[in-house]
Design a protein around this motif. Sequence first.
Motif, PDB file in Angstrom:
ATOM      1  N   PRO A 100      -0.107   8.557  -7.243  1.00 33.12           N
ATOM      2  CA  PRO A 100      -0.379   9.998  -7.362  1.00 33.12           C
ATOM      3  C   PRO A 100       0.485  10.701  -8.411  1.00 33.12           C
ATOM      4  CG  PRO A 100      -0.296   9.348  -5.053  1.00 33.12           C
ATOM      5  CD  PRO A 100       0.218   8.189  -5.850  1.00 33.12           C
ATOM      6  N   HIS A 160       0.831  -1.202   0.000  1.00 29.02           N
ATOM      7  CA  HIS A 160       0.000   0.000   0.000  1.00 29.02           C
ATOM      8  C   HIS A 160       0.869   1.256   0.000  1.00 29.02           C
ATOM      9  CE1 HIS A 160      -3.733  -2.231   1.823  1.00 29.02           C
ATOM     10  NE2 HIS A 160      -3.397  -2.662   0.617  1.00 29.02           N
ATOM     11  N   GLU A 161       1.943   1.235   0.754  1.00 28.60           N
ATOM     12  CA  GLU A 161       2.846   2.382   0.783  1.00 28.60           C
ATOM     13  C   GLU A 161       3.461   2.616  -0.601  1.00 28.60           C
ATOM     14  OE1 GLU A 161       6.954   3.863   3.022  1.00 28.60           O
ATOM     15  OE2 GLU A 161       5.852   2.133   3.779  1.00 28.60           O
ATOM     16  N   TRP A 165      -9.444   5.877  -5.855  1.00 28.23           N
ATOM     17  CA  TRP A 165      -9.094   5.591  -7.240  1.00 28.23           C
ATOM     18  C   TRP A 165     -10.251   4.917  -7.950  1.00 28.23           C
ATOM     19  CZ3 TRP A 165      -4.701   7.636  -9.064  1.00 28.23           C
ATOM     20  CH2 TRP A 165      -3.758   8.039  -8.115  1.00 28.23           C
ATOM     21  N   GLU A 222       0.750   4.095  -2.794  1.00 23.15           N
ATOM     22  CA  GLU A 222       0.455   5.465  -2.362  1.00 23.15           C
ATOM     23  C   GLU A 222       1.560   6.429  -2.779  1.00 23.15           C
ATOM     24  OE1 GLU A 222      -2.212   4.616   1.669  1.00 23.15           O
ATOM     25  OE2 GLU A 222      -0.026   4.732   1.793  1.00 23.15           O
ATOM     26  N   THR A 223       2.762   5.907  -2.970  1.00 19.85           N
ATOM     27  CA  THR A 223       3.880   6.744  -3.404  1.00 19.85           C
ATOM     28  C   THR A 223       3.815   7.043  -4.897  1.00 19.85           C
ATOM     29  OG1 THR A 223       5.327   5.871  -1.677  1.00 19.85           O
ATOM     30  CG2 THR A 223       6.408   6.845  -3.601  1.00 19.85           C
ATOM     31  N   HIS A 256      -7.432   8.070 -11.923  1.00 21.91           N
ATOM     32  CA  HIS A 256      -7.863   9.079 -10.956  1.00 21.91           C
ATOM     33  C   HIS A 256      -9.369   8.995 -10.777  1.00 21.91           C
ATOM     34  CE1 HIS A 256      -4.049  11.216 -10.491  1.00 21.91           C
ATOM     35  NE2 HIS A 256      -3.871  11.068 -11.791  1.00 21.91           N
ATOM     36  N   ALA A 290      -9.480   4.205  -1.422  1.00 18.44           N
ATOM     37  CA  ALA A 290      -8.520   5.304  -1.373  1.00 18.44           C
ATOM     38  C   ALA A 290      -8.818   6.384  -2.415  1.00 18.44           C
ATOM     39  CB  ALA A 290      -7.101   4.766  -1.583  1.00 18.44           C
ATOM     40  N   TRP A 342      -9.340  -1.891  -1.777  1.00 21.12           N
ATOM     41  CA  TRP A 342      -8.535  -0.896  -1.062  1.00 21.12           C
ATOM     42  C   TRP A 342      -8.282   0.326  -1.946  1.00 21.12           C
ATOM     43  CZ3 TRP A 342      -3.608   1.007  -2.175  1.00 21.12           C
ATOM     44  CH2 TRP A 342      -3.080   1.853  -1.194  1.00 21.12           C
ATOM     45  N   LEU A 343      -7.947   0.094  -3.199  1.00 21.59           N
ATOM     46  CA  LEU A 343      -7.690   1.210  -4.120  1.00 21.59           C
ATOM     47  C   LEU A 343      -8.947   2.068  -4.293  1.00 21.59           C
ATOM     48  CD1 LEU A 343      -5.619  -0.733  -6.792  1.00 21.59           C
ATOM     49  CD2 LEU A 343      -4.789   1.231  -5.488  1.00 21.59           C
TER      50      LEU A 343
END
Length: 200
Positions: A150, A142-143, A180, A146-147, A198, A178, A174-175
Motif C-alpha cells: 500500500p 501476507h502480512e 492488486w 499488506e504492510t 494498484h 486482495a 492471493w494478491l
Amino acid sequence: MSEQPEHYFSEQPAVDDRERTVAFELDGVNYELTTSTGVFSGGRLDPGTSVLLNKVVPPEEAGTFLDLGCGYGPISAVLARREDAEVWAVDVNRRALDLARRNTAKAPGTVRVATPGEVPREVSFDEIWSNPPIKVGKEALHELLETWLPRLKPGGVAWLVVSKHLGADSLARWLAGAGWAVDKHASAKGYRVLKVEHGA
C-alpha cells in the motif's frame, strides 16, 4: 555444519560471521559485494535475485525505491546505479543491514539502510523490488506484503520474484484477490517474476 534458513530471519544471527565476496555482472557493470554467513544466500547471488535483476529493467527515471528484504544489498546496489535514485534497503537482519550499508557506500545514488520500523511512515515508493522471504510462512508473508504494497505511489509498481514450487502462482492469486493487478511478467530457472500494481 550447514546453516539453517531461520538465521537470515533473525535480527542477530547466531552463526559466526564469516565474510566472503560475491561477484556478478549486469548490463556491463561488474559488482563485487561482501556477504557473510547468517544472511540470505550468503555464499552466492541467489538464483531468484539473479532472475529478478535480469528480467526486469532497472528504473529509467528518478524516484524512490524499496528493496524489501535487502539482505547484503545486491538489488540495492543495482537500483542505486542512478545518481538520482533514492533507495530504501530494508531488512530485519542487522548483519545483512551492515553489509548492505558497506556494499552501497560508494553507489552513485542515495541508499538508506534501515529496519522496517526505521522507515518514516510518510515515505512512499515508485517501485518496490523484492525476493520475499517465502519460508517465513504464508501468514507472515501476507502480512509483510499488506504492510508495504500500500505504500506504492499511484502508478507505482512492485516486482516480486518467487520460486514456482514455493507458491508463485498461489501468491499471485492471493494478491489478485486482495485487489492488486498482477501480471506474470517473466519466468526463468524455476522462478516467476510478478508485476504488481494498484488495481482499477
